[in-house]
Design an enzyme around this catalytic site. Structure first.
Site, PDB file in Angstrom:
ATOM      1  N   LYS A 135       0.827  -1.217   0.000  1.00  0.00           N
ATOM      2  CA  LYS A 135       0.000   0.000   0.000  1.00  0.00           C
ATOM      3  C   LYS A 135       0.855   1.257   0.000  1.00  0.00           C
ATOM      4  CE  LYS A 135      -2.786   3.350   1.502  1.00  0.00           C
ATOM      5  NZ  LYS A 135      -1.778   4.309   1.957  1.00  0.00           N
ATOM      6  N   ASP A 145      -6.343   0.851   0.501  1.00  0.00           N
ATOM      7  CA  ASP A 145      -6.300   1.019   1.953  1.00  0.00           C
ATOM      8  C   ASP A 145      -7.673   0.649   2.508  1.00  0.00           C
ATOM      9  OD1 ASP A 145      -7.809   3.105   0.946  1.00  0.00           O
ATOM     10  OD2 ASP A 145      -7.313   4.396   2.613  1.00  0.00           O
TER      11      ASP A 145
END
Length: 284
Positions: free
Chosen positions: A214, A233
């Site tokens: 991420k 996310d």
DNA sequence: GACCAGGTGAATA
DNA sequence: TATTCACATGGT
């Protein structure tokens, strides 16, 4: 110091939305808009009567920073005509968002701080890093003196130990920051990574302690402008399941599926969706 | 007091 | 390879 003004059509440039969509953490309300800090620079940006106005002493830097050479009308059009209703809706709301071209090293540090953390706290921590370790700067904007702190130089960060980073609220991320500062040798080797393909670049970022998929995707998108990245996310996971009819659960796989589907448009669509989902929640 | 926030590294099976 | 857990901190 000579202040220059950029005046740009506001149809696809909303300053507030561009700043509030979570790609940047160093800005604050000021007069009609915001002061925005990047690296060691500052600008004053606001919207007024169909225009976006940017005042700074480095026109060229902020022209590129706000991605003003890109045709966002075309991108929004593609979003409006895409098969996904959520992307279509979110692009209507976020059509004024632009993907910033931020300093790469600053983006890397910032998104390591961001992990499992909330935006107000991320802002506070980065502000403290700048206050304690950044160079004090001064600018004059429309006759008013602005004092601020630059993002710290790597060698200043590298002098500090984990105890210092803990003391400014980094929690368990303190050791990630400490190691990165000591490992990247001034940061030049990070800038040079721009020569690599997106996938090679991602692998290099993933090799950094504290950087997972991420954070790597965020650095790719907001630092290296690789719009064939789709950071997943908690918010994107939510919108994926609740508004896009997605069935995968592994974030890595979700990201891969979306990049596969949307290619170079991934990063833009991701920003529209992130902003959209967060504003839905705020209005509930 | 549990849960969440722009998750990741390490241990375990 | 895929799951599971600990990890600091502050807000709700």
């Amino acid at each position: 110091m000579i202040m220059d003004k950029i005046i740009f059509d506001s149809k696809y440039f909303n300053v507030k939305d561009t700043l509030d969509c979570g790609q940047i953490f160093r800005y604050r309300p000021y007069k009609k808009g915001y002061l925005v800090f990047s690296s060691d620079k500052v600008c004053y940006a606001y919207n007024e009567s169909e225009k976006a106005v940017i005042i700074s002493d480095d026109k060229k830097y902020f022209y590129n920073f706000f991605d003003l050479s890109e045709d966002y009308g075309e991108i929004v059009n593609k979003a409006l005509n895409c098969d996904c209703e959520a992307i279509c809706q979110s692009s209507k709301l976020g059509k004024g968002i632009r993907i910033l071209n931020q300093n790469r090293v600053e983006t890397l540090f910032s998104f390591i701080v961001s992990q499992n953390n909330n935006i107000p706290r991320i802002k506070g921590i980065i502000e403290k890093m700048c206050f304690f370790l950044g160079e004090k700067k001064c600018a004059e904007i429309e006759g008013e003196k602005i004092e601020y702190f630059a993002f710290p130089k790597i060698n200043e960060l590298a002098k500090k130990d984990v105890g210092f980073f803990s003391s400014i609220g980094l929690g368990y991320r303190a050791s990630y920051i400490e190691r990165l500062a000591k490992d990247i040798d001034g940061g030049k080797n990070i800038e040079e990574l721009d020569l690599l393909s997106t996938s090679d670049l991602k692998n290099r970022l993933l090799s950094i302690y504290g950087v997972g998929p991420k954070v790597a995707d965020c650095v790719l998108l907001f630092g290296f402008h690789r719009t064939d990245s789709f950071p997943v996310d908690t918010w994107i996971e939510k919108v994926y399941h609740e508004n896009m009819g997605g069935t995968l659960t592994d974030r890595n796989k979700i990201a891969k599926q979306l990049v596969c589907k949307y290619g170079e448009l991934s990063g833009y669509f991701q920003q529209y969706l992130f902003y959209y989902k967060r504003s839905l929640e705020a209005n509930e």
